[in-house]
Each structure stands twice: as C-alpha cells, then as structure tokens.
Design an enzyme around this catalytic site. Structure first.
Site, mmCIF file in Angstrom:
data_model
loop_
_atom_site.group_PDB
_atom_site.id
_atom_site.type_symbol
_atom_site.label_atom_id
_atom_site.label_comp_id
_atom_site.label_asym_id
_atom_site.label_seq_id
_atom_site.Cartn_x
_atom_site.Cartn_y
_atom_site.Cartn_z
ATOM 1 N N GLU A 173 20.319 38.645 46.398
ATOM 2 C CA GLU A 173 19.185 38.051 47.134
ATOM 3 C C GLU A 173 19.488 37.938 48.628
ATOM 4 O O GLU A 173 19.355 36.868 49.236
ATOM 5 C CB GLU A 173 18.826 36.680 46.543
ATOM 6 C CG GLU A 173 18.235 36.788 45.153
ATOM 7 C CD GLU A 173 17.679 35.493 44.597
ATOM 8 O OE1 GLU A 173 18.082 34.420 45.082
ATOM 9 O OE2 GLU A 173 16.839 35.548 43.690
ATOM 10 N N GLU A 373 16.767 39.737 37.460
ATOM 11 C CA GLU A 373 16.596 38.303 37.187
ATOM 12 C C GLU A 373 15.127 38.021 36.966
ATOM 13 O O GLU A 373 14.275 38.445 37.749
ATOM 14 C CB GLU A 373 17.051 37.425 38.357
ATOM 15 C CG GLU A 373 18.529 37.292 38.532
ATOM 16 C CD GLU A 373 18.918 36.308 39.639
ATOM 17 O OE1 GLU A 373 18.200 35.312 39.864
ATOM 18 O OE2 GLU A 373 19.948 36.567 40.288
HETATM 19 C C1 BG6 Z 1 18.229 33.199 42.143
HETATM 20 C C2 BG6 Z 1 19.716 33.352 42.146
HETATM 21 O O1 BG6 Z 1 17.896 32.613 43.348
HETATM 22 O O2 BG6 Z 1 17.599 32.389 41.240
HETATM 23 C C3 BG6 Z 1 20.426 32.638 41.020
HETATM 24 O O3 BG6 Z 1 20.127 34.672 42.250
HETATM 25 C C4 BG6 Z 1 19.687 31.361 40.684
HETATM 26 O O4 BG6 Z 1 21.747 32.446 41.399
HETATM 27 C C5 BG6 Z 1 18.301 31.722 40.196
HETATM 28 O O5 BG6 Z 1 20.345 30.557 39.765
HETATM 29 C C6 BG6 Z 1 17.450 30.549 39.751
HETATM 30 O O6 BG6 Z 1 17.488 29.522 40.689
HETATM 31 P P1 BG6 Z 1 17.887 28.057 40.268
HETATM 32 O O7 BG6 Z 1 17.971 27.311 41.511
HETATM 33 O O8 BG6 Z 1 16.804 27.576 39.386
HETATM 34 O O9 BG6 Z 1 19.186 28.155 39.566
#
Ligand code: BG6
Length: 481
Positions: A173, A373
C-alpha cells in the site's frame, strides 16, 4: 475462471508473527506502535517504553505456531498464501552487510511448509516493516541511502528463496502515505516522522520517489536472479466517487483519484505522469530526482498490479457538506455515500466498487491484476455452538461475485484473490485484536490475554467450498443461507 486461479489468504509478518525479539530480530517500526482504537490513534513511541503496551510484540504467535496454521489453510484448499518478510529478521538494523542466518532460516522453513501442501507463497518485501534503526539513524525514506539498504535486503531474499518463491511485491500500500492527515501512514510506509510545520506533502513525495527507485531496482535485479519471478507493486485500491453529477464533483473525484493513481502510473508505466509534474511545478517543489533515477524507474516496471480493496470514498465540491472524517482509510474530504452501508469501523461496504476498480486498472494498464487483500473487520462473538460470522460470508460473497463478473463479463485478467487476515491478525490501523478478519479465530483479546487457541468460524467451511468450486458457489443461493 482459470483452473489455476490463486485463491488464498493474506497476512503480514508484524501482524501475526510476534516473537519480536527472537532469532536475532531487530526492532521494526511496528514494534514501537502502541494499541489504539477506532477513536484513539496508535501512539508512535521513541523506542520501546517499559510502561507501554505494544500488541505486535506477541501478535498471534504465528512464528511458533505456523505449522498448525498452514495446515488449517491447506484444509481450506488454499492455493496461495500471502505474507511478508520482516526486514529486521534478515537485517536487524537494516544497514548491516551480512544477513542474520536465523531469520533467513525461519522463512526457509515457512516456505517449505507451504510447499508441503502445494500452497504458493506470495511475498511482500516491505509491509509496514522497516527496521527501526533506519528511522532513528537515517530518517527512514527521507534518505537516499535507503535505496541501497532495500536493494541489499531484496537481493538477499531473492537469491535465497529463488527456488521457493515466484510471486513478490515490493512495498505494501505504497500510496497510503498520501493520507497526510494521519501521520501513522508516513511512518509505516516510509519511516517518516513529520516535523512540526513541515510541508508534509513534499516529504511524502520525496520518500515515495526513493521508494519508486528502490522498487524498480528490485524488479530489475529480481528478473536477473530468476527470469520466472513475477514482481508486482501493491497499492490500496480505493476508488473515489463524485457525490453527484455536478461537473465540479466529477473533477474533484478525478483529482482525488490521481493521488493514488500516480503510484501505479509510475510503477506500471515507468515514468511520472504529466499531471503530477504540473502539481510539483505549481507547488514549487524541487525534489531530489536524478536522470539516472528516471532511467532506473523506466527499466523496472512491475509484472502485475497487486492491490487491496476494502471500500470506496465519495467526495463533494460543496464545502458545506458534512465530512465523514475517515482518515483511517482515505481522504479527509470524504462525505457519506447514501447508497452504501459501513462496517462498525466506518469503512463503506461496496462490492460493486471492486468491479469498478478492477476495470479502471485493467483499462489503464492492461497488465494482470492480483487482489491481494479484501476482507471484513468485525468483532466476532464466540457462542456455545461456534462462531457464526454470516456477515463476513455475505461481505466476501458479494465481493467475489463482482470480481467474477469482472473476469467473465468484462474480460479483466486477474491472477488471484487473497482474503485479508485469513487468521485473525492484529489490526494495523488501530492495533486492536477485536477488529477480526479471519476464517480462523484466535483466542486473544485487545490486552493480549487469551490462550491463543485457534478455532474455525462458519466462514472456514464456506471458503473451503468457494475454492473447491473455483468460485461457482457464490452464485448459488444456498451459499447465503
Ligand atoms: C491494509 C493493510 O491497510 O488493510 C493491512 O495492508 C491491514 O496491513 C488491512 O491490516 C486492514 O486494516 P486494519 O486496520 O483493519 O487492520
């Protein structure tokens, strides 16, 4: 759907491994971040303080329990598993010339364990994981010397795992650092700690430039080490919508989108887009960018575009409209979208936005995409007869459905789909444990109490079915029941 489509799950080293000082590991930036919540920002401390609580130090003990966890992933039929290499396990301070053998050995064994079950490793080099020493001594990616340190790290792991890993990504990211209102992003992306009254945007552009060069160098070197390597970039794929068809809203949304798109423009196309050069000219920025840097960037274009997708943002040119204030996930300019619901953490739920984003990227770049993701953070309840996470199933189902439409109806080329936090990790933005994402529940609470026992949620069996049917199950009605 391709038969070899890479279904799987994703995590990052610092959010699951724990063992923050074991096996010769040095401190990383994640080790100096305290726990926060939806309303309280995580604190970045100067080194580790005795009276503070750091949730990533123990995380979910994946470092010790990975064999059990990978076995569970295999039971779900994972074809790939995305994680990252903790840079400070390999180079504890970041500026050494000789790597830490114990750290290298850990990932050797981890990748071997995945291959035992035919699970393809998908590896991020830097997922919010800079050795803390590089921040203290060099100011993180403010410093050109970081290119050399990163190159050494990348080449070391490329050489070591060249027969075990094919899919790589350089920076996780990388575009999030443009959220300058929330200093956590510049710190985790680039190890940059803002100074009072400094021009934050300028600092972020400079750090990003050095990362572009480092990423391009890694891509070029990686291809020499093993021509079969597939090396991608990784961005937060968050589309910005205009609130209305008022042309001023449209232009504003386009401007907001460019704050993210320039990262892929540079890494995929190999040069800076003219709108960004104009922006720098208007701001009077003279950044440290050499002719050789531009040559290296042009020679190190990525093979695929990896991205995360969680939500969409909406903006309005009407200054009187109330802002939704979600700097944890995007621009402070965002307003509520009346067509979308949100998670308890305020992230909009927008499956159609995933199809939109896939088409936007594919139209613009025409290279394979990888959804590395996507997931639903929620405080799951443990009941006597199990963990019934039907809301997660419905979130994932709707997103997979839209992804499959993008493939089958729109012709987008997608390598795979990995569900974020396939086993409950520590939340990145808040440091909480209760913002859970997994198919597998981990018995640990926000304060670090618990047995760390793993339990399957309802979504475990559901996702197993998704993979087994190559996604077709999402179109069947009973999948929701
Ligand atoms: C992304 C990241 O921003 O979203 C992860 O690559 C992160 O590391 C994921 O965990 C979800 O965000 P959060 O804050 O809910 O864990």
């Amino acid at each position: 759907m391709k038969k070899d489509f890479l279904w799987g799950g994703a995590v990052a080293a610092h959010q699951v491994e724990g063992a923050y000082d074991a096996g010769g590991k040095g401190l990383s930036i994640a080790d100096v971040m305290t726990a926060g919540s939806k309303t309280k920002a995580r604190e970045i401390t100067q080194g580790v303080m005795e009276d503070k609580y750091y949730p990533n130090h123990e995380a979910i003990r994946f470092y010790d329990q990975y064999k059990e966890d990978i076995k569970l992933f295999a039971e779900m039929g994972f074809r790939c598993f995305r994680t990252s290499i903790a840079w400070s396990r390999i180079f504890p301070n970041g500026d050494e010339t000789v790597p830490n053998e114990e750290g290298l050995k850990f990932y050797d064994e981890l990748f071997d364990e995945m291959h035992k079950y035919n699970i393809e490793p998908v590896i991020t080099l830097s997922h919010f994981e800079i050795p803390y020493h590089l921040v203290e001594k060099y100011g993180g990616w403010r410093n050109r010397k970081m290119i050399e340190f990163f190159e050494r790290f990348a080449v070391t792991v490329f050489e070591r795992y060249k027969e075990k890993v094919t899919y790589w990504m350089t920076f996780n990211e990388i575009n999030n650092q443009m959220i300058i209102e929330n200093p956590i992003y510049a710190f985790t992306n680039s190890g940059v700690l803002f100074e009072e009254d400094e021009d934050r945007l300028k600092a972020v552009y400079q750090a990003s430039h050095y990362q572009f060069v480092a990423s391009a160098v890694a891509v070029a070197k990686g291809h020499k080490i093993n021509p079969k390597f597939q090396i991608g970039c990784m961005v937060a794929g968050t589309p910005t919508y205009p609130f209305s068809c008022n042309p001023n809203d449209i232009v504003l949304a386009q401007k907001e989108d460019r704050k993210n798109l320039f990262y892929t423009d540079v890494q995929v196309r190999g040069h800076y887009p003219s709108y960004l050069l104009k922006e720098w000219e208007k701001c009077g920025y003279q950044l440290d960018i050499t002719e050789n840097d531009l040559k290296l960037i042009a020679e190190g274009c990525v093979d695929y575009l990896g991205f995360s997708y969680y939500l969409s943002l909406t903006v309005s040119a009407d200054k009187n409209m109330e802002k939704s204030g979600i700097a944890s996930a995007g621009t402070m300019e965002a307003v509520d979208n009346p067509y979308l619901e949100a998670t308890p953490w305020g992230w909009s739920i927008d499956p159609v936005g995933l199809r939109y984003m896939l088409n936007l990227y594919y139209d613009r770049y025409e290279i394979p995409l990888f959804i590395v993701e996507n997931g639903f953070g929620y405080e799951d309840k443990v009941e006597e007869d199990g963990i019934h996470d039907s809301n997660r199933i419905s979130y994932l189902k709707s997103h997979i459905e839209e992804m499959m439409k993008a493939i089958e109806e729109d012709g987008v080329d997608i390598l795979g789909y990995t569900v974020w936090g396939c086993i409950d990790p520590i939340s990145f933005t808040t440091g909480e444990m209760k913002k859970r994402y997994g198919f597998i529940y981990v018995d640990r609470d926000n304060d670090g109490n618990g047995t760390f026992e793993r339990r399957k949620k309802d979504s475990f069996e559901w996702y197993r079915n998704v993979i087994e049917t190559n996604g077709q199950i999402v179109f069947e009605k009973q999948a929701m029941e």
